[in-house]
Motif scaffolding. Sequence first.
Motif, PDB file in Angstrom:
ATOM      1  N   LYS A 241       0.824  -1.208   0.000  1.00 52.18           N
ATOM      2  CA  LYS A 241       0.000   0.000   0.000  1.00 52.18           C
ATOM      3  C   LYS A 241       0.859   1.260   0.000  1.00 52.18           C
ATOM      4  O   LYS A 241       0.532   2.248  -0.669  1.00 52.18           O
ATOM      5  CB  LYS A 241      -0.944  -0.016   1.205  1.00 52.18           C
ATOM      6  CG  LYS A 241      -2.037  -1.071   1.117  1.00 52.18           C
ATOM      7  CD  LYS A 241      -3.131  -0.869   2.146  1.00 52.18           C
ATOM      8  CE  LYS A 241      -2.650  -1.128   3.531  1.00 52.18           C
ATOM      9  NZ  LYS A 241      -3.752  -1.042   4.531  1.00 52.18           N
ATOM     10  N   ARG A 242       1.962   1.230   0.723  1.00 48.63           N
ATOM     11  CA  ARG A 242       2.842   2.400   0.767  1.00 48.63           C
ATOM     12  C   ARG A 242       3.526   2.635  -0.578  1.00 48.63           C
ATOM     13  O   ARG A 242       3.647   3.780  -1.039  1.00 48.63           O
ATOM     14  CB  ARG A 242       3.898   2.221   1.868  1.00 48.63           C
ATOM     15  CG  ARG A 242       3.337   2.354   3.283  1.00 48.63           C
ATOM     16  CD  ARG A 242       4.410   2.157   4.331  1.00 48.63           C
ATOM     17  NE  ARG A 242       3.899   2.305   5.681  1.00 48.63           N
ATOM     18  CZ  ARG A 242       3.776   3.450   6.322  1.00 48.63           C
ATOM     19  NH1 ARG A 242       4.164   4.584   5.729  1.00 48.63           N
ATOM     20  NH2 ARG A 242       3.295   3.503   7.549  1.00 48.63           N
ATOM     21  N   SER A 254      -7.163  -7.334  -1.064  1.00 48.44           N
ATOM     22  CA  SER A 254      -8.461  -7.537  -0.435  1.00 48.44           C
ATOM     23  C   SER A 254      -9.079  -6.192  -0.071  1.00 48.44           C
ATOM     24  O   SER A 254      -8.396  -5.277   0.394  1.00 48.44           O
ATOM     25  CB  SER A 254      -8.295  -8.392   0.824  1.00 48.44           C
ATOM     26  OG  SER A 254      -9.392  -8.241   1.686  1.00 48.44           O
ATOM     27  N   ARG A 255     -10.391  -6.106  -0.248  1.00 48.45           N
ATOM     28  CA  ARG A 255     -11.085  -4.870   0.140  1.00 48.45           C
ATOM     29  C   ARG A 255     -10.925  -4.617   1.632  1.00 48.45           C
ATOM     30  O   ARG A 255     -10.864  -3.462   2.068  1.00 48.45           O
ATOM     31  CB  ARG A 255     -12.563  -4.946  -0.247  1.00 48.45           C
ATOM     32  CG  ARG A 255     -13.323  -3.652   0.050  1.00 48.45           C
ATOM     33  CD  ARG A 255     -14.741  -3.683  -0.471  1.00 48.45           C
ATOM     34  NE  ARG A 255     -14.811  -3.679  -1.915  1.00 48.45           N
ATOM     35  CZ  ARG A 255     -14.664  -2.594  -2.676  1.00 48.45           C
ATOM     36  NH1 ARG A 255     -14.418  -1.415  -2.118  1.00 48.45           N
ATOM     37  NH2 ARG A 255     -14.772  -2.676  -3.988  1.00 48.45           N
ATOM     38  N   TYR A 256     -10.847  -5.680   2.425  1.00 49.59           N
ATOM     39  CA  TYR A 256     -10.666  -5.499   3.857  1.00 49.59           C
ATOM     40  C   TYR A 256      -9.378  -4.744   4.167  1.00 49.59           C
ATOM     41  O   TYR A 256      -9.312  -3.941   5.093  1.00 49.59           O
ATOM     42  CB  TYR A 256     -10.618  -6.856   4.564  1.00 49.59           C
ATOM     43  CG  TYR A 256     -11.923  -7.605   4.567  1.00 49.59           C
ATOM     44  CD1 TYR A 256     -13.060  -7.081   5.171  1.00 49.59           C
ATOM     45  CD2 TYR A 256     -12.020  -8.865   3.968  1.00 49.59           C
ATOM     46  CE1 TYR A 256     -14.254  -7.779   5.176  1.00 49.59           C
ATOM     47  CE2 TYR A 256     -13.209  -9.573   3.973  1.00 49.59           C
ATOM     48  CZ  TYR A 256     -14.328  -9.028   4.575  1.00 49.59           C
ATOM     49  OH  TYR A 256     -15.510  -9.719   4.567  1.00 49.59           O
ATOM     50  N   THR A 257      -8.320  -5.014   3.374  1.00 50.06           N
ATOM     51  CA  THR A 257      -7.009  -4.441   3.688  1.00 50.06           C
ATOM     52  C   THR A 257      -6.869  -2.990   3.244  1.00 50.06           C
ATOM     53  O   THR A 257      -5.975  -2.284   3.723  1.00 50.06           O
ATOM     54  CB  THR A 257      -5.889  -5.275   3.033  1.00 50.06           C
ATOM     55  OG1 THR A 257      -5.933  -5.121   1.611  1.00 50.06           O
ATOM     56  CG2 THR A 257      -6.013  -6.743   3.394  1.00 50.06           C
ATOM     57  N   VAL A 258      -7.707  -2.537   2.308  1.00 51.92           N
ATOM     58  CA  VAL A 258      -7.551  -1.180   1.768  1.00 51.92           C
ATOM     59  C   VAL A 258      -8.694  -0.254   2.165  1.00 51.92           C
ATOM     60  O   VAL A 258      -8.704   0.911   1.762  1.00 51.92           O
ATOM     61  CB  VAL A 258      -7.423  -1.203   0.220  1.00 51.92           C
ATOM     62  CG1 VAL A 258      -6.179  -1.963  -0.195  1.00 51.92           C
ATOM     63  CG2 VAL A 258      -8.665  -1.804  -0.424  1.00 51.92           C
ATOM     64  N   ALA A 259      -9.639  -0.756   2.940  1.00 51.54           N
ATOM     65  CA  ALA A 259     -10.829   0.042   3.272  1.00 51.54           C
ATOM     66  C   ALA A 259     -10.456   1.370   3.908  1.00 51.54           C
ATOM     67  O   ALA A 259     -10.973   2.434   3.513  1.00 51.54           O
ATOM     68  CB  ALA A 259     -11.748  -0.759   4.196  1.00 51.54           C
ATOM     69  N   GLN A 260      -9.551   1.364   4.872  1.00 53.42           N
ATOM     70  CA  GLN A 260      -9.182   2.596   5.561  1.00 53.42           C
ATOM     71  C   GLN A 260      -8.422   3.536   4.639  1.00 53.42           C
ATOM     72  O   GLN A 260      -8.640   4.763   4.655  1.00 53.42           O
ATOM     73  CB  GLN A 260      -8.337   2.273   6.800  1.00 53.42           C
ATOM     74  CG  GLN A 260      -8.088   3.467   7.706  1.00 53.42           C
ATOM     75  CD  GLN A 260      -9.366   4.033   8.285  1.00 53.42           C
ATOM     76  OE1 GLN A 260     -10.174   3.294   8.866  1.00 53.42           O
ATOM     77  NE2 GLN A 260      -9.584   5.335   8.134  1.00 53.42           N
ATOM     78  N   ALA A 261      -7.511   2.983   3.819  1.00 52.32           N
ATOM     79  CA  ALA A 261      -6.734   3.812   2.895  1.00 52.32           C
ATOM     80  C   ALA A 261      -7.626   4.466   1.849  1.00 52.32           C
ATOM     81  O   ALA A 261      -7.398   5.616   1.445  1.00 52.32           O
ATOM     82  CB  ALA A 261      -5.648   2.978   2.217  1.00 52.32           C
ATOM     83  N   LEU A 262      -8.679   3.761   1.411  1.00 51.61           N
ATOM     84  CA  LEU A 262      -9.629   4.349   0.460  1.00 51.61           C
ATOM     85  C   LEU A 262     -10.430   5.460   1.128  1.00 51.61           C
ATOM     86  O   LEU A 262     -10.673   6.518   0.531  1.00 51.61           O
ATOM     87  CB  LEU A 262     -10.578   3.262  -0.073  1.00 51.61           C
ATOM     88  CG  LEU A 262      -9.958   2.166  -0.940  1.00 51.61           C
ATOM     89  CD1 LEU A 262     -11.012   1.130  -1.316  1.00 51.61           C
ATOM     90  CD2 LEU A 262      -9.337   2.760  -2.208  1.00 51.61           C
ATOM     91  N   GLU A 263     -10.818   5.241   2.368  1.00 49.33           N
ATOM     92  CA  GLU A 263     -11.593   6.246   3.089  1.00 49.33           C
ATOM     93  C   GLU A 263     -10.756   7.497   3.354  1.00 49.33           C
ATOM     94  O   GLU A 263     -11.245   8.625   3.252  1.00 49.33           O
ATOM     95  CB  GLU A 263     -12.097   5.662   4.405  1.00 49.33           C
ATOM     96  CG  GLU A 263     -12.966   6.603   5.217  1.00 49.33           C
ATOM     97  CD  GLU A 263     -13.494   5.964   6.492  1.00 49.33           C
ATOM     98  OE1 GLU A 263     -13.884   6.714   7.418  1.00 49.33           O
ATOM     99  OE2 GLU A 263     -13.513   4.717   6.564  1.00 49.33           O
TER     100      GLU A 263
END
Length: 313
Positions: A241-242, A254-263
Amino acid sequence: MTGKTDQQQPHTAQRLRLNLRQLEVFVATARGGSTRAAADRVARSQSAASSALADLESSVGALLFDRLGRRLVLNENGRALLPKAQALLDQAGEVEALFSGEHAAPLRVAASFTIGEYLLPERVSQWTALHPQSQVHLHIANTRDVIEAVAGFDVDVGFIEGPQTHPDLVVRAWREDELVIVAAPGHPLARRIATHHQLSQATWVLREHGSGTRQVTDAWLIQNLEQVRVGFELGSTEAIKRVVASGTGLACLSRYTVAQALEDGHLIELRTRLPAGMRRLATVMHRDKLLGRATADFLRHCGATVPRAPSAR
């Protein structure tokens, strides 16, 4: 006096020849591959471990290992004994815990990175709050290593995200997950619908081989794109992600792993014409594993199916 003779009480002549210490050394040897390794695991001297193993083989009247140089490898007899020996040791641990003040043996759980880092922590925290005297030892690794840990009886239950299987294991569907393609907000493809050709020409930042995410990602992307140009292979989702957030390449996670970064706006979800990338997360247990009460309760707490006890063989 009762007047009963030894013939009327046959059980007195059939005393158990095995003991838990022998079984403990046997299981430790099976895992470590030598009595030296077993001695380290059970805090005994090597000579004591060797003696316990010899006594066990004498008691059952069969060799349990093939001797290959200094290495001991389970033979057919040993493979048959291993799950039953482990089950007895697990039960003995639960009995001891009844009188230790803990009231529950520690749970040994292994989980792949996505599940272990993003889905289980909250559930483990809730479990601990509800059962303050019940410990959870959570081991996080890639899916391949989780499967090996369950197959080797190193953990009680595993949570995996890949479609891998093993002949000694039972895999049960747990919940669904969605794969999404993400990029930095300033990426050239960020404000458009990316075509198949553009995705094929892009640089990808992916997980390492052996991870469940990589296995499913490869299957999904290769099926839909002309090619997948892998620029980076990283063993950490956070590292991916970084790297992607810095503007380097695309990632499929996974959507679970990027949910916060998308928000937060650090990443954006790329719009494409690819079909939805769905996968099933699963629990995995050894088919000969005797499920303890704490493990069963923890599985229910996580919303997972609790298997029936293995049938006697």
